[in-house]
Design a protein around this motif. Structure first.
Motif, PDB file in Angstrom:
ATOM      1  N   HIS A   1      -0.905   5.490   0.968  1.00  0.00           N
ATOM      2  CA  HIS A   1      -0.064   6.587   0.497  1.00  0.00           C
ATOM      3  C   HIS A   1       1.017   6.959   1.510  1.00  0.00           C
ATOM      4  CE1 HIS A   1      -2.515   7.211  -3.014  1.00  0.00           C
ATOM      5  NE2 HIS A   1      -3.607   7.406  -2.288  1.00  0.00           N
ATOM      6  N   LYS A   2       0.824   6.549   2.762  1.00  0.00           N
ATOM      7  CA  LYS A   2       1.771   6.934   3.809  1.00  0.00           C
ATOM      8  C   LYS A   2       2.821   5.863   4.081  1.00  0.00           C
ATOM      9  CE  LYS A   2      -1.551   9.977   6.109  1.00  0.00           C
ATOM     10  NZ  LYS A   2      -2.339  10.261   7.339  1.00  0.00           N
ATOM     11  N   LEU A   3       2.568   4.649   3.647  1.00  0.00           N
ATOM     12  CA  LEU A   3       3.535   3.576   3.857  1.00  0.00           C
ATOM     13  C   LEU A   3       4.614   3.607   2.776  1.00  0.00           C
ATOM     14  CD1 LEU A   3       1.044   0.714   4.778  1.00  0.00           C
ATOM     15  CD2 LEU A   3       2.724   1.780   6.313  1.00  0.00           C
ATOM     16  N   PRO A   4       5.824   3.220   3.115  1.00  0.00           N
ATOM     17  CA  PRO A   4       6.912   3.236   2.102  1.00  0.00           C
ATOM     18  C   PRO A   4       6.658   2.232   0.995  1.00  0.00           C
ATOM     19  CG  PRO A   4       7.623   2.138   4.127  1.00  0.00           C
ATOM     20  CD  PRO A   4       6.303   2.774   4.435  1.00  0.00           C
ATOM     21  N   ASP A   5       7.093   2.581  -0.196  1.00  0.00           N
ATOM     22  CA  ASP A   5       6.948   1.679  -1.338  1.00  0.00           C
ATOM     23  C   ASP A   5       7.695   0.369  -1.094  1.00  0.00           C
ATOM     24  OD1 ASP A   5       5.489   3.618  -2.605  1.00  0.00           O
ATOM     25  OD2 ASP A   5       7.212   4.432  -3.700  1.00  0.00           O
ATOM     26  N   GLY A   6       7.038  -0.737  -1.448  1.00  0.00           N
ATOM     27  CA  GLY A   6       7.672  -2.032  -1.310  1.00  0.00           C
ATOM     28  C   GLY A   6       7.420  -2.722   0.014  1.00  0.00           C
ATOM     29  N   SER A   7       6.815  -2.027   0.988  1.00  0.00           N
ATOM     30  CA  SER A   7       6.505  -2.669   2.264  1.00  0.00           C
ATOM     31  C   SER A   7       5.348  -3.642   2.071  1.00  0.00           C
ATOM     32  CB  SER A   7       6.149  -1.626   3.325  1.00  0.00           C
ATOM     33  OG  SER A   7       4.931  -0.970   2.998  1.00  0.00           O
ATOM     34  N   GLN A   8       5.343  -4.693   2.876  1.00  0.00           N
ATOM     35  CA  GLN A   8       4.303  -5.715   2.746  1.00  0.00           C
ATOM     36  C   GLN A   8       2.923  -5.132   3.030  1.00  0.00           C
ATOM     37  OE1 GLN A   8       5.447  -8.994   5.273  1.00  0.00           O
ATOM     38  NE2 GLN A   8       6.698  -9.929   3.677  1.00  0.00           N
ATOM     39  N   LEU A   9       2.820  -4.335   4.092  1.00  0.00           N
ATOM     40  CA  LEU A   9       1.530  -3.751   4.434  1.00  0.00           C
ATOM     41  C   LEU A   9       1.077  -2.766   3.362  1.00  0.00           C
ATOM     42  CD1 LEU A   9      -0.801  -3.481   6.390  1.00  0.00           C
ATOM     43  CD2 LEU A   9       0.513  -1.769   7.662  1.00  0.00           C
ATOM     44  N   GLY A  10       2.014  -1.994   2.825  1.00  0.00           N
ATOM     45  CA  GLY A  10       1.683  -1.055   1.766  1.00  0.00           C
ATOM     46  C   GLY A  10       1.175  -1.769   0.526  1.00  0.00           C
TER      47      GLY A  10
ATOM     48  N   CYS B   1      -2.318  -3.052   1.175  1.00  0.00           N
ATOM     49  CA  CYS B   1      -3.319  -1.978   1.094  1.00  0.00           C
ATOM     50  C   CYS B   1      -3.624  -1.622  -0.356  1.00  0.00           C
ATOM     51  CB  CYS B   1      -2.831  -0.748   1.858  1.00  0.00           C
ATOM     52  SG  CYS B   1      -2.820  -0.937   3.654  1.00  0.00           S
ATOM     53  N   GLN B   2      -2.596  -1.601  -1.181  1.00  0.00           N
ATOM     54  CA  GLN B   2      -2.800  -1.294  -2.594  1.00  0.00           C
ATOM     55  C   GLN B   2      -3.702  -2.333  -3.258  1.00  0.00           C
ATOM     56  OE1 GLN B   2      -1.977   1.330  -4.213  1.00  0.00           O
ATOM     57  NE2 GLN B   2      -0.361   2.310  -3.038  1.00  0.00           N
ATOM     58  N   ILE B   3      -3.555  -3.593  -2.849  1.00  0.00           N
ATOM     59  CA  ILE B   3      -4.340  -4.667  -3.455  1.00  0.00           C
ATOM     60  C   ILE B   3      -5.773  -4.661  -2.952  1.00  0.00           C
ATOM     61  CG2 ILE B   3      -4.585  -7.183  -3.601  1.00  0.00           C
ATOM     62  CD1 ILE B   3      -1.506  -7.337  -3.493  1.00  0.00           C
ATOM     63  N   ILE B   4      -5.935  -4.503  -1.643  1.00  0.00           N
ATOM     64  CA  ILE B   4      -7.260  -4.669  -1.049  1.00  0.00           C
ATOM     65  C   ILE B   4      -8.142  -3.432  -1.202  1.00  0.00           C
ATOM     66  CG2 ILE B   4      -6.724  -3.853   1.300  1.00  0.00           C
ATOM     67  CD1 ILE B   4      -8.381  -6.206   2.337  1.00  0.00           C
ATOM     68  N   TYR B   5      -7.545  -2.260  -1.353  1.00  0.00           N
ATOM     69  CA  TYR B   5      -8.312  -1.010  -1.393  1.00  0.00           C
ATOM     70  C   TYR B   5      -9.398  -1.008  -2.473  1.00  0.00           C
ATOM     71  CZ  TYR B   5      -9.423   3.899  -2.182  1.00  0.00           C
ATOM     72  OH  TYR B   5     -10.092   5.079  -2.386  1.00  0.00           O
ATOM     73  N   PRO B   6      -9.095  -1.270  -3.743  1.00  0.00           N
ATOM     74  CA  PRO B   6     -10.164  -1.223  -4.759  1.00  0.00           C
ATOM     75  C   PRO B   6     -11.248  -2.261  -4.524  1.00  0.00           C
ATOM     76  CG  PRO B   6      -8.152  -2.138  -5.687  1.00  0.00           C
ATOM     77  CD  PRO B   6      -7.790  -1.587  -4.353  1.00  0.00           C
ATOM     78  N   HIS B   7     -10.892  -3.408  -3.939  1.00  0.00           N
ATOM     79  CA  HIS B   7     -11.898  -4.434  -3.668  1.00  0.00           C
ATOM     80  C   HIS B   7     -12.860  -3.978  -2.565  1.00  0.00           C
ATOM     81  CE1 HIS B   7      -9.900  -7.226  -6.322  1.00  0.00           C
ATOM     82  NE2 HIS B   7      -8.765  -7.108  -5.642  1.00  0.00           N
ATOM     83  N   MET B   8     -12.328  -3.297  -1.563  1.00  0.00           N
ATOM     84  CA  MET B   8     -13.184  -2.776  -0.495  1.00  0.00           C
ATOM     85  C   MET B   8     -14.150  -1.729  -1.034  1.00  0.00           C
ATOM     86  SD  MET B   8     -10.405  -2.451   2.628  1.00  0.00           S
ATOM     87  CE  MET B   8     -11.632  -2.145   3.914  1.00  0.00           C
ATOM     88  N   ARG B   9     -13.666  -0.866  -1.906  1.00  0.00           N
ATOM     89  CA  ARG B   9     -14.526   0.164  -2.481  1.00  0.00           C
ATOM     90  C   ARG B   9     -15.587  -0.446  -3.400  1.00  0.00           C
ATOM     91  NH1 ARG B   9     -13.105   5.281  -1.867  1.00  0.00           N
ATOM     92  NH2 ARG B   9     -15.388   5.391  -1.790  1.00  0.00           N
TER      93      ARG B   9
END
Length: 250
Positions: free
Chosen positions: A36-45, A48-56
């Motif tokens: 939520h803190k990284l700018p939209d469109g950044s590679q790291l952001g 994080c969007q992709i990996i987050y639900p898999h980690m949970r």
């Protein structure tokens, strides 16, 4: 009889639960806020969007395993009162690290850590076992013992809901189901999976549980107890101290 090709000791199951819990908590404490803190469109952001639900989702495997091991621990411990006291002590120790890791407050009464859930489940089993093994020569006495078990179970469900413990009353219900079906591993696995099916991935935890071989395995008792509050404290430090510094530098 041939030994099964795959089998897991209690120590192996506990390590599996710890690893999946760590992945889940890293997602909830670090990756979740970071996306939520990284700018939209950044590679790291985007990563994080992709990996987050898999980690949970991976983390959903941990709690059913911990509940199963709690039942096994209750059935085989030499001193259940010491077992309950250790659980209570680490519930208190873990509360501030729990709040620190998952919120912006050092003290948050709205949600209590999972040790409280496991402690309530343990107390419920202790209470139910008293009336479960109490002999009665009358039908009324048998009904009374059954009613007392139901009342104790209901009290545990209410207490978890009242205290807002992790997994709430649903976690206590899972423990009650696993304890009640402890004499039949197949029924334990089937109804345990059904009970936790409100979390999509969690029923998969009963696959390794099915292969539990009844052996304790390697037991690093105090490592397992201390891992929970220590890793939460580290995650809280990373979230509130290190992560803001990194974001500021970028």
């Amino acid at each position: 009889m041939r030994k099964p090709v795959v089998s897991f000791s209690g120590g192996t199951l506990k390590m599996l639960a710890i690893i999946t819990m760590l992945i889940d908590h890293c997602g909830a404490s670090i990756v979740g806020p970071l996306r939520h803190k990284l700018p939209d469109g950044s590679q790291l952001g985007d990563f994080c969007q992709i990996i987050y639900p898999h980690m949970r989702n991976i983390g959903r495997l941990a709690f059913p395993i911990f509940c199963f091991l709690l039942v096994e621990g209750f059935l085989h411990t030499r001193n259940v009162k010491k077992y309950a006291f250790r659980m209570f002590l680490f519930a208190l120790i873990s509360e501030l690290p729990f709040d620190y890791a998952f919120s912006n407050q050092l003290i948050r009464n709205a949600h209590q850590n999972v040790y409280f859930t496991l402690l309530i489940g343990l107390l419920v089993m202790m209470g139910m076992s008293v009336f479960e093994y109490r002999q009665s020569i009358t039908r009324f006495g048998n009904y009374f013992n059954l009613l007392m078990q139901i009342a104790i179970a209901a009290g545990g469900l209410w207490l978890a809901a009242f205290l807002h413990t992790d997994y709430n009353y649903k976690g206590i219900f899972l423990i009650i189901v696993l304890y009640s079906l402890r004499l039949d591993r197949k029924l334990q696995a089937i109804f345990g999976a059904i009970t936790i099916s409100w979390e999509a991935v969690a029923p998969l935890a009963f696959i390794p549980i099915w292969f539990y071989n009844g052996e304790r395995g390697r037991q690093l008792k105090y490592f397992f107890y201390w891992f929970y509050p220590v890793h939460l404290l580290i995650l809280g430090f990373l979230r509130h101290v290190i992560l803001p510094c990194v974001l500021h530098l970028n």
